[in-house]
Design a protein around this motif. Structure first.
Motif, PDB file in Angstrom:
ATOM      1  N   PHE A 116      -0.303 -21.880 -30.471  1.00 36.54           N
ATOM      2  CA  PHE A 116       0.681 -21.758 -31.549  1.00 36.54           C
ATOM      3  C   PHE A 116       0.116 -22.294 -32.853  1.00 36.54           C
ATOM      4  O   PHE A 116       0.260 -21.671 -33.911  1.00 36.54           O
ATOM      5  CB  PHE A 116       1.970 -22.503 -31.183  1.00 36.54           C
ATOM      6  N   GLU A 119      -2.805 -19.828 -34.070  1.00 39.87           N
ATOM      7  CA  GLU A 119      -2.539 -18.415 -34.306  1.00 39.87           C
ATOM      8  C   GLU A 119      -1.252 -18.136 -35.079  1.00 39.87           C
ATOM      9  O   GLU A 119      -1.203 -17.187 -35.862  1.00 39.87           O
ATOM     10  CB  GLU A 119      -2.484 -17.671 -32.958  1.00 39.87           C
ATOM     11  N   THR A 120      -0.232 -18.920 -34.839  1.00 37.41           N
ATOM     12  CA  THR A 120       1.084 -18.597 -35.391  1.00 37.41           C
ATOM     13  C   THR A 120       1.466 -19.474 -36.577  1.00 37.41           C
ATOM     14  O   THR A 120       1.956 -18.974 -37.597  1.00 37.41           O
ATOM     15  CB  THR A 120       2.155 -18.719 -34.290  1.00 37.41           C
ATOM     16  N   THR A 245       3.318 -14.061 -32.806  1.00 33.99           N
ATOM     17  CA  THR A 245       3.747 -14.511 -34.125  1.00 33.99           C
ATOM     18  C   THR A 245       4.997 -13.784 -34.595  1.00 33.99           C
ATOM     19  O   THR A 245       5.894 -14.386 -35.197  1.00 33.99           O
ATOM     20  CB  THR A 245       2.605 -14.310 -35.139  1.00 33.99           C
TER      21      THR A 245
END
Length: 267
Positions: A116, A119-120, A245
């Motif tokens: 998380f 990437e998000t 995402t």
């Protein structure tokens, strides 16, 4: 959210049966509300302690789902309890009065928490935090023992010198477990993250203030029924695991739409 329920008010000897029933009814309603929140959050974190598996629930792909007023109120109340909105909070990023708050419960040995973060979170910051729509508040919810607690203390200590997010990102740059989170390794990461006073950093890691900060986060998570990491609340609505995402982006948009609607209605 409290772990126990308040005792029923004691009725006076002269209280009427109607008043007694009203008091009992109020307590039953409170218990039902508390259990409903715990079940909602608990269901959202089922599927293992490192909750990033494919079976984790996802946010709606379209507009905000229709909810009955009681359910909306439950999530709004949960958001008020968990979104601290404290000025100068080093473990938060985004405007204090942003319409949407994402609260994350995470452990530094959790690989899905790292996913998380890598990437998000950068996309959410770029699209929604920088635009003033979203605030992110991090909670140290340690479930993997002493190494996780040491890393959590380190992140808190870095925050005392304004470098929480730098060390946070360094800790999650790769999956780190066990000896990789030894004190000397954490000091090395703090140095690389720009923490200026490493002596103070070591002292703060071991301080009673760090212990209290971790306990506050853990008590909050356990009180909600959080069982795995990462777990999230977006304006009180639970999302679990390192979802794509777009799942988080949609949840933020839905929450912002609800907030705008409430403001327009003057609530």
């Amino acid at each position: 959210m409290p772990k126990s329920h308040p005792p029923a008010p004691t009725a006076s000897p002269t209280a009427s049966p109607t008043r007694k029933l009203a008091a009992i009814g109020a307590i039953v309603a409170l218990v039902v509300a508390v259990l409903a929140v715990a079940v909602a959050v608990g269901k959202a974190v089922e599927g293992g302690r490192d909750g990033g598996g494919a079976g984790a629930p996802r946010a709606a792909a379209s507009g905000p789902p229709q909810e009955d007023p009681a359910q909306q109120k439950m999530f709004d109340d949960l958001a008020r309890r968990t979104s601290r909105r404290e000025g100068g909070d080093p473990l938060a990023v985004g405007k204090k009065d942003a319409p949407v708050v994402l609260v994350e419960y995470a452990d530094y040995q959790c690989s899905f928490c790292g996913r998380f973060t890598r990437e998000t979170q950068p996309e959410l910051i770029k699209k929604y935090v920088d635009a003033g729509t979203l605030r992110i508040e991090f909670r140290n919810f340690t479930i993997y023992g002493a190494d996780s607690e040491r890393a959590a203390r380190a992140s808190w200590a870095a925050g005392q010198q304004g470098r929480f997010w730098q060390l946070h990102d360094e800790l999650y740059a790769t999956t780190r477990k066990g000896d990789a989170l030894a004190e000397d390794k954490l000091v090395d990461m703090a140095r690389a993250s720009g923490v200026p006073d490493l002596g103070k950093f070591r002292t703060d890691m071991k301080s009673a203030a760090a212990e209290r900060a971790l306990k506050r986060d853990q008590d909050e998570g356990y009180g909600l029924g959080v069982q795995s990491t990462p777990s999230f609340l977006i304006n009180g609505r639970p999302v679990s695991g390192a979802q794509p995402t777009e799942v988080f982006a949609q949840a933020v948009r839905d929450a912002a739409a609800r907030a705008a609607k409430k403001e327009a209605a003057g609530k």
